[in-house]
Each structure stands twice: as structure tokens, then as C-alpha cells.
Design an enzyme around this catalytic site. Structure first.
Site, PDB file in Angstrom:
ATOM      1  N   GLY A  10      -1.037  -6.063 -13.215  1.00 14.97           N
ATOM      2  CA  GLY A  10      -0.470  -6.561 -11.924  1.00 14.97           C
ATOM      3  C   GLY A  10      -1.466  -7.592 -11.505  1.00 14.97           C
ATOM      4  N   ASP A  31       1.042  -0.779 -17.934  1.00 16.11           N
ATOM      5  CA  ASP A  31       1.628  -0.767 -16.991  1.00 16.11           C
ATOM      6  C   ASP A  31       3.324  -0.761 -17.802  1.00 16.11           C
ATOM      7  OD1 ASP A  31       2.889  -2.923 -14.767  1.00 16.11           O
ATOM      8  OD2 ASP A  31       0.953  -3.640 -14.317  1.00 16.11           O
ATOM      9  N   GLY A  36       4.607  -5.491 -11.738  1.00 13.23           N
ATOM     10  CA  GLY A  36       2.778  -5.784 -12.585  1.00 13.23           C
ATOM     11  C   GLY A  36       3.924  -7.882 -13.816  1.00 13.23           C
ATOM     12  N   ASN A  99      -1.711  12.656 -13.794  1.00 11.68           N
ATOM     13  CA  ASN A  99      -2.380  11.863 -14.578  1.00 11.68           C
ATOM     14  C   ASN A  99      -3.614  11.484 -15.179  1.00 11.68           C
ATOM     15  OD1 ASN A  99       0.219  13.607 -15.385  1.00 11.68           O
ATOM     16  ND2 ASN A  99       1.509  11.575 -15.454  1.00 11.68           N
ATOM     17  N   TYR A 145       3.880   4.561   1.434  1.00 11.43           N
ATOM     18  CA  TYR A 145       2.565   4.360   0.922  1.00 11.43           C
ATOM     19  C   TYR A 145       1.092   4.656   1.045  1.00 11.43           C
ATOM     20  CZ  TYR A 145      -0.742   0.198  -1.490  1.00 11.43           C
ATOM     21  OH  TYR A 145      -1.946   0.026  -2.067  1.00 11.43           O
ATOM     22  N   LYS A 149      -1.373   7.701  -0.963  1.00 13.77           N
ATOM     23  CA  LYS A 149      -3.003   6.879  -1.139  1.00 13.77           C
ATOM     24  C   LYS A 149      -3.962   7.896  -0.834  1.00 13.77           C
ATOM     25  CE  LYS A 149      -2.922   2.468  -4.141  1.00 13.77           C
ATOM     26  NZ  LYS A 149      -2.883   2.401  -4.517  1.00 13.77           N
ATOM     27  N   THR A 175      -6.371  -8.462   0.139  1.00 19.72           N
ATOM     28  CA  THR A 175      -6.904  -9.756  -0.854  1.00 19.72           C
ATOM     29  C   THR A 175      -5.821 -10.759  -1.333  1.00 19.72           C
ATOM     30  OG1 THR A 175      -8.457  -7.546  -1.188  1.00 19.72           O
ATOM     31  CG2 THR A 175      -7.982  -9.190  -3.301  1.00 19.72           C
TER      32      THR A 175
END
Ligand code: UDP
Length: 310
Positions: A10, A31, A36, A99, A145, A149, A175
Site C-alpha cells: 500500500g 498484502d 494495495g 492474527n 473504519y 481502528k 498523510t
């Protein structure tokens, strides 16, 4: 070190691969390539210290040999992506994190979670300190999302507290930089692509909402320092230079000499934060880190990249 980077193909994962290889480490990138792309790591093919494994980490992760660090960066990350892939987003944040933590525990590896400023939701505290618990609607469109998180942070702390895994949590603020996906729907690729095509930039709402944009190399430096630190609580890594989306549009138009201006669109997703700005006191104090790249310079590199992609 031998490091596993989930989401290694990614935007951020691939920059991390580059950084760890440049520091002399061995890198395994994993990935499932739903957001990605192997183009991001194609330049590493043939590097004897680099391996790519095509795997969906919501399934059990098999990896032979020693692992010293697991950097967990796999997840759709743009609002458009996670609206299209809500269940995958929830699964990679929950099952995928489980995991990845399980692997870190089994290997005695350090674990670093890519968390996000989205844990603060549409914040009522400004700027956002790590102590702010956030303002998130669990069933709102961004909840898939944000809550994934938030769960990932909770599970990471539980593995630290119960199993003694050496964990790190980075809360990443907006970013940008080369290797962002042109069509990922976020404001940076949207605006730059529109500007390079000579089109007006699509400002959602009245453009008064704010963001604070950091260039990718600053983030990677912060993550590298955090991994090597001994700090377990979350750390904001972002550039506190806050601007409105309209100001950002004007900056992109100026940097690309685009005369087409902006058009306003009524496309803000419910819960789209009205303000966002990191308080980076913790990163400054604990990591001696602060952003170095000015918007003008970061935009130049990013525009050059998108010019080539287009
Ligand atoms: N935005 C915009 N035009 C676009 C894409 C996004 O005005 O073409 C706005 C969006 O409504 C949000 C901000 O830009 O307020 C940042 O959106 P982005 O999708 O980049 O990420 P977010 O910070 O919301 O996660």
C-alpha cells in the site's frame, strides 16, 4: 531485524518497506492487494532482503523463521474505499489485527499498529491530544473504519497487558505523497489529478472544514522512531499546520498553475470531521520528532508523481 509489514504494497506500507530495507533490515511484505498494488513495490523485486507474500491477513498468518517486528498497516484507508468495502475494513481491523498480534506473540516480536486520527471522529476537542477519547458514531458511514481502528487499539493494549507483547500505537493524521492511489477518492489525489487535467477542484461542502496534511517522509520517520522507543501508549504523528479544504485547494491550484478554480459539491460524507489538528507534544517529547517538510515542497514531489501516473 526481520520485519513483517502487513499492507506492505500500500501507500504507507511500501514506504515503510523502503525505509526498513535502507536501514539494513530484512522485510517481508504481506498484502491481499484489494487496495494495495505491486507497482508500489516493483522496484524491490530482486532485492535479496525483500519478500512479498500475497495473503489476506484476516486468515491465519503462516510465516517461517524469526520475526523481530510486525508493523500492521493493512486496511482500506480512504473514506471512498471503506464505504465500498465496509466488511473487509471491519475484518482487517479486528480479525487481521488479532492474527497479526498472535504472530507477534508467537515470535516474540514487537508490534506496531497503524491507528488513525479517525479514532477521534468529528472531534469536540481541538487540537486533538492522545488523551481525547473521541466522538465517533459507531453506525455512521465512517464507523466501519473508526470502530475497527478503535477495536484494534483496544486489542493491541490487551495483548500488551495480558501477554506482555511490546506494542506501539501510532495515530496517523492525514498523510500524502507519492504512491497514493490516483482514484482512492481522498482530497489530495482528487485535487492534484483535477488540477493536472486543468479542471476545477471539487470542494465538498463550503470548504471550511479543516485538515492538517503531513508529507509521507515525516510520518515514516516518526513511525521508525516510535518502533524503536519503549512507549506503549498511542502517539499522534501528524503535521499541526492546519488549513481549510478551500485553502488547500488554492494551494494545489497555485502549485500546478491551474486557472480553473474550484467548484462546490454537496458530497460530504456524514460525520466528515469539521476540524482536525494533531497535538504533537507527546511525539516531540518522547520521540524528539517533528515534521520537517513544508506543504509547498511535499506538494511538488506529489504532483511530480501524479504527473507521471497520469
Ligand atoms: N474533500 C473535498 N473534495 C474531494 C475529496 C474530499 O472537498 O474531492 C474533502 C472531504 O469532504 C473532507 C476532506 O476533503 O472534508 C478530507 O477528505 P479525505 O477523503 O481526504 O480524508 P479524511 O480526512 O476525511 O479522512
Amino acid at each position: 531485524m526481520r520485519v513483517l509489514i502487513t499492507g506492505g504494497a500500500g501507500f504507507l506500507g511500501s514506504h515503510l518497506c523502503d525505509r526498513f530495507l535502507a536501514e539494513g533490515h530484512t522485510v517481508v511484505a504481506m498484502d491481499n492487494l484489494i487496495t494495495g498494488n505491486t507497482r508500489n513495490i516493483a522496484h524491490l523485486a530482486g532485492n535479496k532482503n525483500f519478500t512479498f507474500i500475497h495473503h489476506d491477513i484476516t486468515n491465519y498468518i503462516y510465516l517461517n523463521g524469526d520475526v523481530d517486528a510486525v508493523l500492521h498497516f493493512a486496511s482500506p484507508a480512504s473514506p471512498i474505499d471503506y464505504l465500498k468495502l465496509p466488511i473487509q475494513t471491519l475484518k482487517v481491523g479486528s480479525l487481521g489485527t488479532h492474527n497479526a498480534l498472535g504472530l507477534a506473540l508467537a515470535k516474540g516480536a514487537r508490534f506496531l499498529l497503524a491507528s488513525t486520527s479517525e479514532v477521534y471522529g468529528d472531534p469536540l476537542e481541538h487540537p486533538q491530544k492522545e488523551t481525547y477519547p473521541g466522538n465517533v458514531d459507531p453506525i455512521g458511514p465512517r464507523g466501519v473504519y473508526d470502530e475497527a481502528k478503535r477495536f484494534a487499539e483496544a486489542l493491541t493494549m490487551a495483548y500488551h497487558n495480558v501477554h506482555g507483547v511490546e506494542t506501539r500505537i501510532v495515530r496517523i493524521f492525514n498523510t500524502y505523497g507519492p504512491r497514493m492511489r490516483l482514484a482512492d477518492g481522498r482530497v489530495v489525489p482528487n485535487f492534484i489529478a483535477q488540477a493536472l487535467r486543468g479542471e476545477p477542484l471539487t470542494v465538498y461542502g463550503d470548504g471550511s472544514q479543516t485538515r492538517s496534511f503531513q508529507y509521507v517522509s515525516d510520518l515514516i520517520e516518526g513511525i521508525y522512531r516510535l518502533l524503536l522507543s519503549n512507549y506503549n501508549d498511542p502517539v499522534n504523528i501528524g503535521n499541526p499546520e492546519e488549513m481549510t479544504i478551500l485553502e488547500f485547494a488554492n494551494a494545489v491550484n497555485a502549485a500546478t498553475n491551474n486557472a480553473a478554480g474550484v467548484i462546490y459539491k454537496d458530497e460530504r460524507i456524514k460525520g466528515d470531521p469539521q476540524t482536525r489538528q494533531p497535538d504533537i507534544t507527546r511525539a516531540q517529547t518522547i520521540l524528539g520528532w517533528q515534521p520537517k517538510v513544508k506543504l509547498r515542497e511535499g506538494l511538488e514531489h506529489t504532483i511530480a508523481y501524479f504527473r507521471e501516473v497520469l
